[in-house]
Design a protein around this motif. Structure first.
Motif, short mmCIF file in Angstrom:
data_model
loop_
_atom_site.label_atom_id
_atom_site.label_comp_id
_atom_site.label_asym_id
_atom_site.label_seq_id
_atom_site.Cartn_x
_atom_site.Cartn_y
_atom_site.Cartn_z
N GLY A 62 -10.79 135.39 47.45
CA GLY A 62 -10.32 136.45 46.56
C GLY A 62 -9.86 135.91 45.22
N PHE A 63 -9.17 134.76 45.25
CA PHE A 63 -8.71 134.12 44.01
C PHE A 63 -9.90 133.72 43.15
CE2 PHE A 63 -7.19 130.86 41.21
CZ PHE A 63 -5.90 131.24 40.90
N ALA A 129 -7.10 140.44 49.24
CA ALA A 129 -6.29 141.18 48.27
C ALA A 129 -5.22 140.28 47.66
CB ALA A 129 -5.64 142.40 48.94
N GLY A 130 -4.58 139.47 48.48
CA GLY A 130 -3.56 138.56 47.98
C GLY A 130 -4.11 137.52 47.02
N GLY A 131 -5.26 136.96 47.34
CA GLY A 131 -5.88 135.96 46.46
C GLY A 131 -6.31 136.56 45.14
N PHE A 132 -6.96 137.72 45.21
CA PHE A 132 -7.39 138.40 43.98
C PHE A 132 -6.19 138.71 43.10
CE2 PHE A 132 -8.29 142.00 41.32
CZ PHE A 132 -9.58 141.77 40.85
N THR A 133 -5.16 139.26 43.69
CA THR A 133 -4.00 139.68 42.92
C THR A 133 -3.21 138.49 42.40
OG1 THR A 133 -3.93 141.69 44.25
CG2 THR A 133 -2.01 141.22 42.93
N LEU A 153 0.98 145.09 41.03
CA LEU A 153 1.28 145.88 42.23
C LEU A 153 0.15 146.87 42.53
CD1 LEU A 153 3.22 146.66 44.50
CD2 LEU A 153 4.26 148.30 42.93
N LEU A 154 -0.35 147.55 41.51
CA LEU A 154 -1.46 148.49 41.72
C LEU A 154 -2.71 147.77 42.22
CD1 LEU A 154 -1.01 150.88 38.66
CD2 LEU A 154 -0.47 151.35 41.06
N SER A 155 -2.96 146.59 41.69
CA SER A 155 -4.09 145.80 42.16
C SER A 155 -3.93 145.44 43.63
CB SER A 155 -4.22 144.53 41.32
OG SER A 155 -5.20 143.67 41.84
N GLN A 156 -2.76 144.96 43.99
CA GLN A 156 -2.50 144.56 45.38
C GLN A 156 -2.63 145.75 46.33
OE1 GLN A 156 -2.28 141.75 46.84
NE2 GLN A 156 -1.21 142.08 48.75
N VAL A 157 -1.97 146.83 46.00
CA VAL A 157 -1.99 148.00 46.88
C VAL A 157 -3.40 148.61 46.94
CG1 VAL A 157 -1.10 150.35 47.16
CG2 VAL A 157 0.46 148.49 46.61
N GLY A 158 -4.06 148.70 45.81
CA GLY A 158 -5.41 149.28 45.77
C GLY A 158 -6.40 148.46 46.57
N TRP A 159 -6.45 147.16 46.30
CA TRP A 159 -7.39 146.32 47.05
C TRP A 159 -7.03 146.27 48.53
CZ3 TRP A 159 -12.05 145.31 46.12
CH2 TRP A 159 -12.53 145.04 44.85
N LEU A 160 -5.76 146.18 48.83
CA LEU A 160 -5.35 146.11 50.22
C LEU A 160 -5.74 147.38 50.98
CD1 LEU A 160 -4.04 144.31 52.28
CD2 LEU A 160 -1.82 145.16 51.58
#
Length: 195
Positions: A62-63, A129-133, A153-160
């Protein structure tokens, strides 16, 4: 004008907006693992990696997906900007679509490596999601307005949310196909932690 990258801002953003949702989701993944172990005699997935390994592989993927696709940008004339900080904030549609497809592919790939269908899928979703965010937070750490945390936060919640739904659908399909071909196997006892 963007400020310079600061480790303290990066650490705060990641801890609060990536770490907390990931820990909460991790509890759900562990619950799914124990449920899966109680219900089936052996591993349910086709892979050889445990839940921690699955999440770690997904985190790195994800990162890399975020950093690889969103640290540079091509404009309509074909000129490339980046890679570097601050990261670009405008991207052509094809680049965003390719990034999204890569993230989803990373999640499915990591889940495929897991010994556990449902718990491994959830770990893959959390890790991806964690890596991407986390990669997204690198750029957000250069923001001087203080609003970057909301984007993280929106990125984390949305991807998750999106990846968890995909992984639950995947688990439903795979466990249904497994029961159709082999029938449900009940576990009679538990032994050791092979997560």
């Amino acid at each position: 004008m963007a400020d310079e990258f600061t480790w303290s801002q990066f650490s705060s953003i990641v801890l609060i907006f990536v770490g907390v949702p990931t820990v909460i989701g991790g509890c759900a993944a562990w619950s799914a693992l124990w449920s899966e172990r109680a219900r089936f005699a052996g591993q349910t997935g086709s892979g050889r990696v445990g839940v921690w390994g699955t999440g770690s592989i997904a985190f790195v993927g994800g990162f890399v997906a975020c950093a690889g696709w969103l640290s540079w940008s091509a404009d309509y004339r074909g000129e490339v900007r980046g890679p570097g900080l601050p990261a670009p904030n405008q991207f052509p549609t094809w680049q965003v679509v390719a990034c999204g497809a890569t993230v989803v592919g990373v999640c499915f790939g990591a889940a495929r490596l897991s010994r556990w269908v449902r718990a491994g899928g959830l770990a893959a979703a959390l890790g991806t999601a964690g890596g991407f965010t986390t990669a997204f937070a690198v750029s957000a750490s250069t923001d001087s307005t203080g609003q970057a945390g909301v984007g993280v936060l929106l990125s984390q919640v949305g991807w998750l949310a999106a990846l968890v739904v995909l992984m639950l659908v995947r688990a439903k399909i795979l466990t249904r196909n497994s029961r159709t071909h082999h029938g449900p196997t009940r576990r009679t006892g538990t032994s050791g932690c092979d997560a």
